[in-house]
Structure formats: C-alpha cells, structure tokens
Design a protein around this motif. Structure first.
Motif, PDB file in Angstrom:
ATOM      1  N   GLY A   1      12.662   4.203   4.388  1.00 31.00           N
ATOM      2  CA  GLY A   1      11.909   2.944   4.025  1.00 31.00           C
ATOM      3  C   GLY A   1      10.414   3.933   3.434  1.00 31.00           C
ATOM      4  N   ASN A   2       9.354   3.059   3.823  1.00 31.06           N
ATOM      5  CA  ASN A   2       8.171   3.730   3.042  1.00 31.06           C
ATOM      6  C   ASN A   2       7.463   4.400   4.185  1.00 31.06           C
ATOM      7  N   ALA A   3       6.784   4.699   5.155  1.00 31.40           N
ATOM      8  CA  ALA A   3       7.060   6.346   6.370  1.00 31.40           C
ATOM      9  C   ALA A   3       7.682   6.997   5.637  1.00 31.40           C
ATOM     10  N   ASP A   4       9.346   7.679   4.612  1.00 32.63           N
ATOM     11  CA  ASP A   4       9.227   8.339   4.079  1.00 32.63           C
ATOM     12  C   ASP A   4       9.078   8.756   2.934  1.00 32.63           C
TER      13      ASP A   4
ATOM     14  N   ALA B   1       9.411   8.940 -18.099  1.00 37.03           N
ATOM     15  CA  ALA B   1       9.363   7.707 -18.574  1.00 37.03           C
ATOM     16  C   ALA B   1       9.625   6.213 -17.172  1.00 37.03           C
ATOM     17  N   VAL B   2      10.018   6.521 -16.550  1.00 34.09           N
ATOM     18  CA  VAL B   2      11.053   5.712 -15.137  1.00 34.09           C
ATOM     19  C   VAL B   2       9.859   5.738 -14.154  1.00 34.09           C
ATOM     20  N   GLN B   3       9.263   6.999 -14.590  1.00 31.38           N
ATOM     21  CA  GLN B   3       7.616   7.374 -12.412  1.00 31.38           C
ATOM     22  C   GLN B   3       7.017   6.390 -12.708  1.00 31.38           C
ATOM     23  N   PRO B   4       6.528   5.590 -13.741  1.00 32.94           N
ATOM     24  CA  PRO B   4       5.455   5.078 -13.335  1.00 32.94           C
ATOM     25  C   PRO B   4       5.880   3.548 -12.938  1.00 32.94           C
ATOM     26  N   ALA B   5       7.379   3.508 -13.760  1.00 33.63           N
ATOM     27  CA  ALA B   5       8.227   1.658 -12.574  1.00 33.63           C
ATOM     28  C   ALA B   5       7.831   2.224 -11.175  1.00 33.63           C
TER      29      ALA B   5
ATOM     30  N   ALA C   1       6.653   4.084  -9.512  1.00 32.19           N
ATOM     31  CA  ALA C   1       5.668   4.312  -8.272  1.00 32.19           C
ATOM     32  C   ALA C   1       5.184   3.015  -8.032  1.00 32.19           C
ATOM     33  N   MET C   2       4.909   2.271  -8.884  1.00 29.83           N
ATOM     34  CA  MET C   2       4.570   0.744  -8.760  1.00 29.83           C
ATOM     35  C   MET C   2       5.625  -0.355  -7.722  1.00 29.83           C
ATOM     36  N   LEU C   3       7.041   0.226  -7.463  1.00 32.11           N
ATOM     37  CA  LEU C   3       8.091  -0.205  -6.721  1.00 32.11           C
ATOM     38  C   LEU C   3       7.657   0.418  -5.807  1.00 32.11           C
ATOM     39  N   GLY C   4       7.568   1.744  -5.515  1.00 30.59           N
ATOM     40  CA  GLY C   4       8.140   2.584  -4.079  1.00 30.59           C
ATOM     41  C   GLY C   4       9.362   2.463  -4.258  1.00 30.59           C
ATOM     42  N   LEU C   5      10.509   2.551  -5.202  1.00 32.07           N
ATOM     43  CA  LEU C   5      11.912   3.048  -5.347  1.00 32.07           C
ATOM     44  C   LEU C   5      11.862   3.589  -5.921  1.00 32.07           C
ATOM     45  N   LEU C   6      13.182   4.304  -5.868  1.00 33.69           N
ATOM     46  CA  LEU C   6      13.628   4.146  -7.318  1.00 33.69           C
ATOM     47  C   LEU C   6      15.376   4.025  -7.394  1.00 33.69           C
ATOM     48  N   PRO C   7      15.590   2.935  -8.520  1.00 37.30           N
ATOM     49  CA  PRO C   7      17.068   1.945  -8.664  1.00 37.30           C
ATOM     50  C   PRO C   7      18.205   3.744  -8.843  1.00 37.30           C
ATOM     51  N   MET C   8      18.759   3.320  -8.004  1.00 40.02           N
ATOM     52  CA  MET C   8      20.403   4.221  -8.201  1.00 40.02           C
ATOM     53  C   MET C   8      20.877   4.318  -9.133  1.00 40.02           C
TER      54      MET C   8
ATOM     55  N   THR D   1      25.157   2.834  -6.695  1.00 44.36           N
ATOM     56  CA  THR D   1      24.882   2.183  -6.553  1.00 44.36           C
ATOM     57  C   THR D   1      25.155   1.277  -5.399  1.00 44.36           C
ATOM     58  N   GLY D   2      25.668   1.383  -4.098  1.00 44.39           N
ATOM     59  CA  GLY D   2      25.904   0.509  -3.331  1.00 44.39           C
ATOM     60  C   GLY D   2      25.432   1.234  -2.278  1.00 44.39           C
ATOM     61  N   GLN D   3      24.514   1.750  -2.463  1.00 36.45           N
ATOM     62  CA  GLN D   3      23.039   2.787  -1.606  1.00 36.45           C
ATOM     63  C   GLN D   3      21.922   2.502  -1.614  1.00 36.45           C
ATOM     64  N   THR D   4      20.590   3.036  -0.768  1.00 29.58           N
ATOM     65  CA  THR D   4      19.392   2.490  -0.329  1.00 29.58           C
ATOM     66  C   THR D   4      18.313   2.787  -1.795  1.00 29.58           C
ATOM     67  N   PRO D   5      17.719   1.976  -2.405  1.00 30.34           N
ATOM     68  CA  PRO D   5      16.910   2.458  -3.338  1.00 30.34           C
ATOM     69  C   PRO D   5      16.191   3.140  -3.096  1.00 30.34           C
ATOM     70  N   ALA D   6      16.170   4.759  -4.001  1.00 30.77           N
ATOM     71  CA  ALA D   6      15.805   5.588  -3.310  1.00 30.77           C
ATOM     72  C   ALA D   6      14.070   5.864  -3.652  1.00 30.77           C
ATOM     73  N   ARG D   7      13.168   6.741  -2.415  1.00 32.68           N
ATOM     74  CA  ARG D   7      11.568   6.470  -2.811  1.00 32.68           C
ATOM     75  C   ARG D   7      11.011   7.552  -3.151  1.00 32.68           C
TER      76      ARG D   7
END
Length: 272
Positions: free
Chosen positions: A101-104, A177-181, A183-190, A230-236
C-alpha cells in the motif's frame, strides 16, 4: 510494446509473425486453473505472512519474487514445489509478500529484507534453509548475511547485475519515460515491468509464442507463471529506481538477469 517487439523480430518473415500471433491467441484463450487455497499464516510482519505447508524435519522457507503471487511455487497438487518438498522430510514455509500500500512506497530491497523477511525467519524455532526464486533468491541471500540460516539455495536468482549488456540502456530509457507518470499515480503498472522482461531477450520472447502455436490448450495455460503478472497489484514506485528489482515495489530499470543453475536435490539441502 509487444507488437513493436514482434514487428522488429519478424520483419523478414511474415510466417513467423503469423505463428507468434497464433501462439499468443492460444495462450490467451487457454484454460486457467483456480488458485489454490492459501495455507495458514502462522507468523506475520505487517502485510507479509509466513504460511505453513506442514511436513516434519528441518524448516525450509521458500521466498518468491516480490512480483509473483506466492502460489508461483504451489501451482496445484500435480505441480507444487513446496508440497513436494514437504513430503521429502522437511517442514516447509512459504513467504507471502501480500499487497503493498501507500505506506510501502519507500521500501527498498534492504528494507524488505531487514524489516519484513528477517523478523519472520527469526520467529521460527530453528534457523531454516532458505530457497529463493527469482528476486526472492537475491533477498534470501541478503537475509542469510544478517541472520542465522542452515543454508541457502537459489532458483533463477539475479546476481550478476553487469550482465544486462546491450539491453541496459533500453531498460533505463523505459524507466525514464514512465517514472514521472508512475510517481504521480503512486504505482507502477505491471505492464511496464512486463515490457522490461520482453526487452531483455526479445528473440526468445517471440520464439516462445511461436512454439505455443503448436501446443495443445492445456500445455499453454499460464499456471500462475511469470507471464501472469498482470493479475497482480500494481507496483508502488520508489523515489529513485534501485538496482535490479522484479518486484511490486520498484522499477523495471534492471529487470531480471537470470543465472543459470541446477535444481538442488532434497538430500543436498539436508546436508547443510
């Protein structure tokens, strides 16, 4: 990203592109098994649990990658590594990393080892043998360096981080390329991490799907494999990309370089 890799690898052979697309369709339409029921969580630190798979004898703790669900090592009764080891004279435990979660968000690899993994290992009655899969092997080695263990075995664990060769700049460009987005989302898509894996060995990626074209449906099912991310929780994402990470909590800057190796026999684990 996949279509770009496909075009580059099959530009000179429309027949190969057709076969790879047929294999991709076979993979996507293959029957999916139901996930096994989770075993009891005997010990827990935060979101992370240590699940008891039973058995008698020396404790053996399996440490999966952060990106995979724990049942990557417990597909089914017919193909479960942890259940097989439990029948070979060991008490088997499986680390379940849970969903971050956000705490991680700012947990790096060292924090995963020191704050989460090591306290779970210290809750066991005796030092265990650690068996780490993929990035879990790297984390297991880190844990063994700072807490007593009876031995360590790694399966396809990244260890030689200079081995990315020509693919490293491409991976670094993907992260930039993906780091700014992220950081804004707070997650990294699988999907971003999956693209990193494809970039490591595009030729083998396409060859795999070409081979799927001729396999029966039951042979192409994902079976909770690494391609089922892709069935996993998006990365923080962390504030800075760490060294190699194939996890839910970091970047694809250095997606896994696999070290070739052989599977340890149960008796060799016992001898440590």
């Amino acid at each position: 990203m996949f279509l770009s890799v496909l075009r580059n690898e099959t530009a000179a052979s429309p027949e190969r592109m057709t076969r790879a697309l047929a294999g991709l369709r076979a993979y996507q339409s293959a029957p999916r098994e139901e996930r096994p029921v989770s075993r009891p969580a005997i010990h827990r630190v935060g979101r992370v649990a240590l699940r008891d798979y039973g058995g008698e004898g020396r404790p053996v703790v399996f440490v999966p990658s952060l990106i995979n669900p724990p049942d990557i090592l417990d597909h089914s009764l017919e193909s479960s590594l942890v259940q097989w080891i439990a029948k070979e004279g060991f008490h088997v435990w499986l680390v379940d990393w849970g969903s971050p979660g956000n705490a991680d968000r700012d947990l790096d690899l060292a924090a995963h080892v020191e704050r989460l993994l090591v306290p779970l290992l210290q809750a066991l009655p005796a030092p265990p043998v650690l068996v780490g899969y993929c990035l879990g092997g790297t984390l297991a080695l880190g844990a063994a360096a700072i807490t007593p263990t009876a031995g360590v075995a790694t399966i396809a664990a990244p260890w030689h981080f200079a081995g990315y060769g020509e693919g490293r700049p491409t991976l670094a460009a993907t992260w930039a390329a993906v780091q700014p987005a992220a950081a804004m989302l707070g997650l990294l898509p699988m999907e971003v991490l999956q693209a990193g894996f494809w970039q490591l060995d595009p030729a083998r990626t396409i060859a795999k799907y070409e081979a799927f074209a001729d396999l029966p449906p039951t042979a192409t099912r994902p079976a909770h494999s690494s391609d089922s991310r892709t069935g996993q929780t998006p990365a923080r994402p962390p504030p800075m990309p760490p060294p190699h990470h194939c996890s839910r909590t970091a970047s694809p800057t250095t997606s896994p370089a696999k070290a070739a190796g052989t599977s340890p026999a149960p008796r060799s684990i016992r001898s440590h």
